[in-house]
Structures are given as structure tokens and as C-alpha cells.
Design a protein around this motif. Structure first.
Motif, short mmCIF file in Angstrom:
data_model
loop_
_atom_site.label_atom_id
_atom_site.label_comp_id
_atom_site.label_asym_id
_atom_site.label_seq_id
_atom_site.Cartn_x
_atom_site.Cartn_y
_atom_site.Cartn_z
N ASN A 139 42.33 6.65 -17.52
CA ASN A 139 41.65 5.39 -17.21
C ASN A 139 40.44 5.22 -18.13
O ASN A 139 39.48 5.98 -18.06
CB ASN A 139 41.20 5.37 -15.74
CG ASN A 139 40.61 4.02 -15.33
OD1 ASN A 139 40.80 3.02 -16.01
ND2 ASN A 139 39.88 3.99 -14.23
N VAL A 140 40.52 4.24 -19.03
CA VAL A 140 39.40 3.94 -19.93
C VAL A 140 38.42 3.04 -19.18
O VAL A 140 38.80 1.98 -18.67
CB VAL A 140 39.89 3.23 -21.21
CG1 VAL A 140 38.70 2.91 -22.11
CG2 VAL A 140 40.91 4.08 -21.94
N LEU A 141 37.15 3.48 -19.08
CA LEU A 141 36.14 2.70 -18.35
C LEU A 141 35.66 1.57 -19.24
O LEU A 141 34.62 1.64 -19.89
CB LEU A 141 35.00 3.62 -17.92
CG LEU A 141 35.43 4.88 -17.16
CD1 LEU A 141 34.23 5.69 -16.72
CD2 LEU A 141 36.31 4.53 -15.97
N SER A 142 36.44 0.50 -19.25
CA SER A 142 36.31 -0.55 -20.26
C SER A 142 35.08 -1.43 -20.09
O SER A 142 34.71 -2.16 -21.02
CB SER A 142 37.57 -1.41 -20.28
OG SER A 142 37.80 -1.98 -19.00
N THR A 143 34.43 -1.41 -18.94
CA THR A 143 33.26 -2.28 -18.74
C THR A 143 31.96 -1.61 -19.15
O THR A 143 30.89 -2.20 -19.02
CB THR A 143 33.15 -2.72 -17.26
OG1 THR A 143 33.03 -1.55 -16.44
CG2 THR A 143 34.37 -3.52 -16.84
N ASN A 144 32.05 -0.38 -19.65
CA ASN A 144 30.83 0.35 -20.02
C ASN A 144 30.90 0.91 -21.43
O ASN A 144 30.75 2.11 -21.65
CB ASN A 144 30.57 1.48 -19.02
CG ASN A 144 30.20 0.96 -17.64
OD1 ASN A 144 31.04 0.90 -16.76
ND2 ASN A 144 28.96 0.56 -17.47
N ALA A 145 31.15 0.02 -22.38
CA ALA A 145 31.20 0.45 -23.78
C ALA A 145 29.79 0.75 -24.28
O ALA A 145 28.82 0.10 -23.90
CB ALA A 145 31.84 -0.63 -24.64
N ARG A 146 29.69 1.77 -25.16
CA ARG A 146 28.44 2.07 -25.86
C ARG A 146 28.61 1.62 -27.31
O ARG A 146 29.45 2.16 -28.03
CB ARG A 146 28.14 3.57 -25.84
CG ARG A 146 27.23 4.03 -24.72
CD ARG A 146 27.79 3.86 -23.34
NE ARG A 146 26.92 4.50 -22.36
CZ ARG A 146 27.11 4.45 -21.06
NH1 ARG A 146 28.12 3.78 -20.57
NH2 ARG A 146 26.28 5.05 -20.23
N VAL A 147 27.83 0.65 -27.73
CA VAL A 147 27.95 0.11 -29.09
C VAL A 147 26.78 0.62 -29.93
O VAL A 147 25.62 0.47 -29.55
CB VAL A 147 27.97 -1.43 -29.08
CG1 VAL A 147 28.16 -1.97 -30.49
CG2 VAL A 147 29.09 -1.95 -28.16
N THR A 148 27.10 1.22 -31.07
CA THR A 148 26.07 1.77 -31.96
C THR A 148 26.28 1.23 -33.37
O THR A 148 27.41 1.19 -33.86
CB THR A 148 26.14 3.32 -32.01
OG1 THR A 148 26.10 3.83 -30.69
CG2 THR A 148 24.98 3.89 -32.81
N ARG A 149 25.19 0.81 -34.01
CA ARG A 149 25.25 0.31 -35.39
C ARG A 149 24.60 1.30 -36.35
O ARG A 149 23.73 2.09 -35.97
CB ARG A 149 24.53 -1.04 -35.49
CG ARG A 149 25.19 -2.18 -34.74
CD ARG A 149 24.35 -3.44 -34.89
NE ARG A 149 24.95 -4.56 -34.19
CZ ARG A 149 25.91 -5.33 -34.68
NH1 ARG A 149 26.37 -5.08 -35.90
NH2 ARG A 149 26.42 -6.33 -34.00
N PHE A 150 25.03 1.24 -37.61
CA PHE A 150 24.46 2.08 -38.66
C PHE A 150 24.18 1.23 -39.89
O PHE A 150 24.93 0.29 -40.19
CB PHE A 150 25.43 3.21 -39.03
CG PHE A 150 25.88 4.05 -37.87
CD1 PHE A 150 25.11 5.11 -37.40
CD2 PHE A 150 27.07 3.76 -37.23
CE1 PHE A 150 25.52 5.86 -36.32
CE2 PHE A 150 27.50 4.50 -36.13
CZ PHE A 150 26.72 5.57 -35.68
N ALA A 151 23.10 1.56 -40.59
CA ALA A 151 22.74 0.82 -41.80
C ALA A 151 23.65 1.22 -42.95
O ALA A 151 23.85 2.40 -43.21
CB ALA A 151 21.29 1.10 -42.17
N ILE A 152 24.21 0.24 -43.65
CA ILE A 152 24.99 0.51 -44.85
C ILE A 152 24.66 -0.53 -45.92
O ILE A 152 24.07 -1.56 -45.62
CB ILE A 152 26.52 0.51 -44.59
CG1 ILE A 152 27.03 -0.91 -44.29
CG2 ILE A 152 26.89 1.47 -43.48
CD1 ILE A 152 28.54 -1.03 -44.37
#
Length: 239
Positions: A139-152
Motif C-alpha cells: 500500500n503506497v501512502l499516496s496522500t503523503n508525498a515528500r517532494v524535494t528539489r535540487f539546484a542544477i
């Protein structure tokens, strides 16, 4: 001018699903200007919080060249290879990551907690030493995504960052403002969901602590603590 790519939405398809079934994600993203090279998408399954060597890249796909605008595609990848996961780490909570790179530089990742458990009550309460993969549900807990960005570097001097530059130093206020401007409804909603979950967990911890404090000495040991995911797994989601 805003440059780069941001994720507008991710839908986890076929969820919950048997442990051995493929993962399927419907991904919508926006490209702010034409990109001449491919974007690489990867799905990574964290086999164990103890070692990155046990991470499995389930599959990767190249999309491009990418014109400016909004795009959507479905990415279906095989489930993890059970033989590469330690038996003690099969059942419980782990992480699946969606990463996105341009010119071999990762610029964004989405992490989801994944709960693997037995549907049968007897197996759930008394899991076998050797996992029965065919009886496990994912079961993927789809309502609690962690979004992370990186500088490129997108091909010129401008970069987009999640709050840190490549060498780990704090970015400028201007870059932080640019990051806020890039946030989509998908990212904002998941950030709010995570904050709400943290508030609930904090309230539960306080309630449990009060119950232990107020309970007679003979009952304190029987207080049931709320289950928490490992710190290592949580770090892996945003590493």
C-alpha cells in the motif's frame, strides 16, 4: 524568467496491490521552456533503511526533447526483486522514490512511504520467518508525498533550488522566493498533508506520555505506543 520543470500531479495507480505486482504512476509535469535534451525518470525502491546498496532501481525512462507546456504519461515498472531484500525488511514500512534528472543531474524527487503487510489476520499477527511474498499486500501512502528539489544548471547561469545550492551552503533569499513560486498545487497539498500528519503524531505522543504518567505503576508497562517509521527511512525519503 522561471526555468526548468516542476511536477503538477502524481497518481498512484493499482493501489493497494499484491506485493509482487508492478508499480504504476500517472505523472503530470510542466516544462517552463523548451528543453533540447531528455529528462530521465527513475523509480527506486528502498530495500532497507540500513544500506543504500540495497536500493533497487526498478526502471528508468527517457522523455524528450521536451517542448514547453504541460505533459502527462504513465510509468509502469516491475515490483522489487524479493531476493535482494533482507527477510526482516520485507514486511513493514519502506520508501519508493520517483526521481527526475536533466543532463544526469537530479533536480526533483518524490518520496512515498510504502506499507507491506499480510491481509490474513493470523499471518499479520504472527508473520513467518521466511516471507510469503504472494500473500503480502503493498500500500503506497499516496496522500503523503515528500517532494524535494535540487539546484542544477539548466544550460545557462540560472538555477532553481529547494533551499540549498550544490555545495551545501544556504541559498539566497531570491532563490528561496523562486522555489516558492515554483510550488504546484500537488506540492502544496502534500506539504499540508505532511504537516497535519506531524501534528496528529505529536498529539498522539503527548496523549501516550500523559497516559503513562497518570497510569498506576502496574499498568504503565501495558500502555500501547503508536507505531512510528524509522528515522533512517524518513531520511531516505528526502535525502
Amino acid at each position: 524568467m522561471v526555468k526548468g520543470v516542476n511536477i503538477c500531479d502524481v497518481k498512484v495507480m493499482n493501489n493497494p496491490a499484491p506485493f509482487l505486482d508492478p508499480f504504476s504512476f500517472e505523472i503530470t509535469f510542466a516544462c517552463h521552456e523548451d528543453l533540447p535534451d531528455d529528462i530521465e525518470w527513475k523509480i527506486i525502491y528502498v530495500g532497507s533503511a540500513e544500506s543504500e546498496k540495497l536500493d533497487q532501481t526498478l526502471d528508468s525512462v527517457l522523455v524528450g526533447p521536451v517542448p514547453a507546456g504541460k505533459h502527462m504519461f504513465t510509468l509502469e515498472v516491475p515490483g522489487p526483486d524479493p531476493s535482494r531484500i533482507p527477510d526482516q525488511d520485507v514486511v513493514g514500512v519502506t520508501i519508493v522514490l520517483i526521481t527526475c534528472s536533466y543532463r544526469e543531474k537530479e533536480f526533483i524527487r518524490v518520496g512515498y512511504y510504502v506499507s507491506n503487510s499480510y491481509k490474513e489476520l493470523e499471518l499479520h499477527e504472527n508473520p513467518p520467518e521466511k516471507p510469503k511474498y504472494e500473500l503480502l499486500e503493498r500500500n503506497v501512502l499516496s496522500t503523503n508525498a515528500r517532494v524535494t528539489r535540487f539546484a542544477i544548471d539548466w544550460g545557462d547561469s540560472e538555477t532553481i533550488t529547494s533551499g540549498h545550492v550544490a555545495n551545501g551552503e544556504q541559498s539566497t533569499v531570491n532563490n528561496e522566493e523562486a522555489q516558492k513560486n515554483l510550488e504546484t498545487d500537488f506540492e502544496i497539498q502534500n506539504k499540508e498533508n505532511n504537516q497535519q500528519q506531524s501534528a496528529v503524531e505529536s498529539a498522539n505522543e503527548k496523549a501516550t506520555g500523559n497516559a503513562e504518567k497518570d497510569a498506576p505503576s502496574g499498568i504503565k508497562d501495558s500502555v500501547v505506543e503508536t507505531m512510528d517509521t524509522s528515522n533512517a527511512a524518513a531520511e531516505a525519503a528526502t535525502a
